[in-house]
Every structure is written in structure tokens, then in C-alpha cells.
Design a protein around this motif. Structure first.
Motif, PDB file in Angstrom:
ATOM      1  N   ARG A   1      35.969  29.417  34.545  1.00  0.00           N
ATOM      2  CA  ARG A   1      36.411  30.473  33.801  1.00  0.00           C
ATOM      3  C   ARG A   1      36.372  31.801  34.606  1.00  0.00           C
ATOM      4  O   ARG A   1      35.396  31.926  35.218  1.00  0.00           O
ATOM      5  N   MET A   2      37.531  32.651  34.557  1.00  0.00           N
ATOM      6  CA  MET A   2      37.688  33.781  35.596  1.00  0.00           C
ATOM      7  C   MET A   2      38.183  34.849  34.564  1.00  0.00           C
ATOM      8  O   MET A   2      39.111  34.743  33.802  1.00  0.00           O
ATOM      9  N   TRP A   3      37.957  36.079  35.363  1.00  0.00           N
ATOM     10  CA  TRP A   3      38.203  37.186  34.579  1.00  0.00           C
ATOM     11  C   TRP A   3      39.623  37.728  35.349  1.00  0.00           C
ATOM     12  O   TRP A   3      39.701  37.638  36.482  1.00  0.00           O
ATOM     13  N   VAL A   4      40.406  38.085  34.544  1.00  0.00           N
ATOM     14  CA  VAL A   4      41.669  38.613  35.090  1.00  0.00           C
ATOM     15  C   VAL A   4      42.177  40.102  34.384  1.00  0.00           C
ATOM     16  O   VAL A   4      41.969  40.078  33.391  1.00  0.00           O
ATOM     17  N   LYS A   5      42.517  41.190  35.156  1.00  0.00           N
ATOM     18  CA  LYS A   5      42.585  42.438  35.012  1.00  0.00           C
ATOM     19  C   LYS A   5      44.291  42.543  34.585  1.00  0.00           C
ATOM     20  O   LYS A   5      44.928  42.088  35.563  1.00  0.00           O
ATOM     21  N   ILE A   6      44.625  42.906  33.122  1.00  0.00           N
ATOM     22  CA  ILE A   6      46.109  42.771  32.962  1.00  0.00           C
ATOM     23  C   ILE A   6      46.826  44.066  33.785  1.00  0.00           C
ATOM     24  O   ILE A   6      46.438  45.225  33.853  1.00  0.00           O
ATOM     25  N   LYS A   7      47.967  43.535  34.379  1.00  0.00           N
ATOM     26  CA  LYS A   7      48.714  44.456  35.127  1.00  0.00           C
ATOM     27  C   LYS A   7      50.099  44.662  34.439  1.00  0.00           C
ATOM     28  O   LYS A   7      50.564  45.743  34.567  1.00  0.00           O
ATOM     29  N   THR A   8      50.708  43.772  33.586  1.00  0.00           N
ATOM     30  CA  THR A   8      51.771  43.938  32.955  1.00  0.00           C
ATOM     31  C   THR A   8      51.733  43.315  31.699  1.00  0.00           C
ATOM     32  O   THR A   8      51.477  41.954  31.940  1.00  0.00           O
ATOM     33  N   ILE A   9      52.327  43.806  30.631  1.00  0.00           N
ATOM     34  CA  ILE A   9      52.579  42.967  29.483  1.00  0.00           C
ATOM     35  C   ILE A   9      54.071  42.779  29.308  1.00  0.00           C
ATOM     36  O   ILE A   9      54.882  43.867  29.479  1.00  0.00           O
ATOM     37  N   ASN A  10      54.647  41.503  29.635  1.00  0.00           N
ATOM     38  CA  ASN A  10      56.151  41.396  29.869  1.00  0.00           C
ATOM     39  C   ASN A  10      56.730  41.306  28.156  1.00  0.00           C
ATOM     40  O   ASN A  10      56.191  41.085  27.286  1.00  0.00           O
ATOM     41  N   GLU A  11      58.106  41.460  28.489  1.00  0.00           N
ATOM     42  CA  GLU A  11      58.977  41.410  26.912  1.00  0.00           C
ATOM     43  C   GLU A  11      58.984  40.272  26.308  1.00  0.00           C
ATOM     44  O   GLU A  11      58.995  40.072  25.218  1.00  0.00           O
ATOM     45  N   ASP A  12      58.760  39.252  27.324  1.00  0.00           N
ATOM     46  CA  ASP A  12      58.817  37.619  26.596  1.00  0.00           C
ATOM     47  C   ASP A  12      57.414  37.375  26.082  1.00  0.00           C
ATOM     48  O   ASP A  12      57.286  36.211  25.853  1.00  0.00           O
ATOM     49  N   GLY A  13      56.708  38.329  26.117  1.00  0.00           N
ATOM     50  CA  GLY A  13      55.246  37.906  25.676  1.00  0.00           C
ATOM     51  C   GLY A  13      54.243  37.405  26.578  1.00  0.00           C
ATOM     52  O   GLY A  13      52.967  37.184  26.426  1.00  0.00           O
ATOM     53  N   SER A  14      54.523  37.221  27.803  1.00  0.00           N
ATOM     54  CA  SER A  14      53.648  36.818  28.813  1.00  0.00           C
ATOM     55  C   SER A  14      52.976  38.035  29.486  1.00  0.00           C
ATOM     56  O   SER A  14      53.483  39.077  29.224  1.00  0.00           O
ATOM     57  N   TYR A  15      52.068  37.627  30.212  1.00  0.00           N
ATOM     58  CA  TYR A  15      51.240  38.874  30.937  1.00  0.00           C
ATOM     59  C   TYR A  15      51.202  38.405  32.280  1.00  0.00           C
ATOM     60  O   TYR A  15      51.273  37.300  32.995  1.00  0.00           O
ATOM     61  N   SER A  16      51.212  39.580  33.318  1.00  0.00           N
ATOM     62  CA  SER A  16      50.721  39.237  34.760  1.00  0.00           C
ATOM     63  C   SER A  16      49.554  39.954  34.742  1.00  0.00           C
ATOM     64  O   SER A  16      49.429  41.189  34.205  1.00  0.00           O
ATOM     65  N   GLY A  17      48.823  39.448  35.771  1.00  0.00           N
ATOM     66  CA  GLY A  17      47.121  40.189  35.978  1.00  0.00           C
ATOM     67  C   GLY A  17      46.625  39.652  37.275  1.00  0.00           C
ATOM     68  O   GLY A  17      47.491  38.989  38.231  1.00  0.00           O
ATOM     69  N   ILE A  18      45.767  40.550  37.677  1.00  0.00           N
ATOM     70  CA  ILE A  18      45.165  40.194  39.076  1.00  0.00           C
ATOM     71  C   ILE A  18      43.720  39.646  38.910  1.00  0.00           C
ATOM     72  O   ILE A  18      43.031  39.935  37.930  1.00  0.00           O
ATOM     73  N   LEU A  19      43.458  38.630  39.331  1.00  0.00           N
ATOM     74  CA  LEU A  19      42.356  37.995  39.311  1.00  0.00           C
ATOM     75  C   LEU A  19      41.146  38.745  39.855  1.00  0.00           C
ATOM     76  O   LEU A  19      41.192  39.170  41.225  1.00  0.00           O
ATOM     77  N   ASP A  20      40.003  39.162  38.897  1.00  0.00           N
ATOM     78  CA  ASP A  20      39.264  39.763  39.043  1.00  0.00           C
ATOM     79  C   ASP A  20      37.772  39.037  39.448  1.00  0.00           C
ATOM     80  O   ASP A  20      36.815  39.543  38.847  1.00  0.00           O
ATOM     81  N   PHE A  21      37.790  38.127  40.140  1.00  0.00           N
ATOM     82  CA  PHE A  21      36.896  37.098  40.418  1.00  0.00           C
ATOM     83  C   PHE A  21      37.074  36.459  41.562  1.00  0.00           C
ATOM     84  O   PHE A  21      38.068  36.285  41.913  1.00  0.00           O
TER      85      PHE A  21
END
Length: 110
Positions: free
Chosen positions: A65-85
Motif C-alpha cells: 500500500r503506497m501513497w501517490v500524489k495526484i498530478k493530473t485529473i484526466n477528462e476520462d476520469g483517470s488520474y496521473s500521480g507521482i509515487l510518494d513512497f
């Protein structure tokens, strides 16, 4: 899962993200996940915890289980993030890796 070799997912990785909402439906008394309204209120910069699973050569699955910092909220409902762990068991991931995920993968909101 019985696999004699390392499983590779469609995005060419050996890990996959847990569908936390399916797990909650199967085990409602022991598993929690954010509500739709909590997920809708997420914004860039928020931290979310995702559950990473990796199938091993030893016919098992490692879970981290790992923390991810949200970088982008995409129009298709997906997210992009950076692993913060710094992963302890999933060796192909490192702090700072970009992770793409969907709302059903979010286990906890910080």
C-alpha cells in the motif's frame, strides 16, 4: 493465482492496482474505501493510497500500500500521480514514478 512465471500486465508491468471498491463489496465489514463524493472532491496535489499487487514467481502475490500524489485529473476520469513512497517489495517502482489509476483504485484519501 497460480503462475509459474512473472505476470506482465497490459501496461507492461508486473504489478496491478487493486480494485478497492470490489474488495469492499466482497468484505464490507473489514474494508473501507472513500465515498464517491470524497473522490469527486479530490484535487491536484492531494495524496491517495493505492494498493499495488505483484504476482511472484513463487505462485504468490506481494501486496504493498503506497501513497501517490495526484498530478493530473484526466477528462476520462483517470488520474496521473507521482509515487510518494519508497517501495519495499515491488522492485520495479521507485519514489517519483508516474502512476496512472482510476477512482476504484483509491483505498484511502489523506
Amino acid at each position: 493465482m497460480n503462475s509459474k512465471k512473472q505476470k506482465t500486465t497490459k501496461n507492461n508491468t508486473s504489478y496491478f492496482l487493486e480494485d478497492c471498491h470490489k474488495v469492499k463489496l466482497a468484505h464490507p465489514n473489514t474494508n473501507q474505501c472513500p465515498t464517491d463524493s470524497e473522490i469527486t472532491s479530490l484535487k491536484v496535489g492531494d495524496l491517495v493510497k493505492l494498493v499495488f499487487n505483484q504476482v511472484t514467481n513463487e505462485d504468490g502475490t506481494l501486496v504493498e500500500r503506497m501513497w501517490v500524489k495526484i498530478k493530473t485529473i484526466n477528462e476520462d476520469g483517470s488520474y496521473s500521480g507521482i509515487l510518494d513512497f519508497n517501495p519495499l517489495v515491488i522492485g520495479e517502482l521507485k519514489r517519483g514514478c508516474e502512476i496512472t489509476f482510476r477512482k476504484e483504485n483509491i483505498a484511502i484519501i489523506y
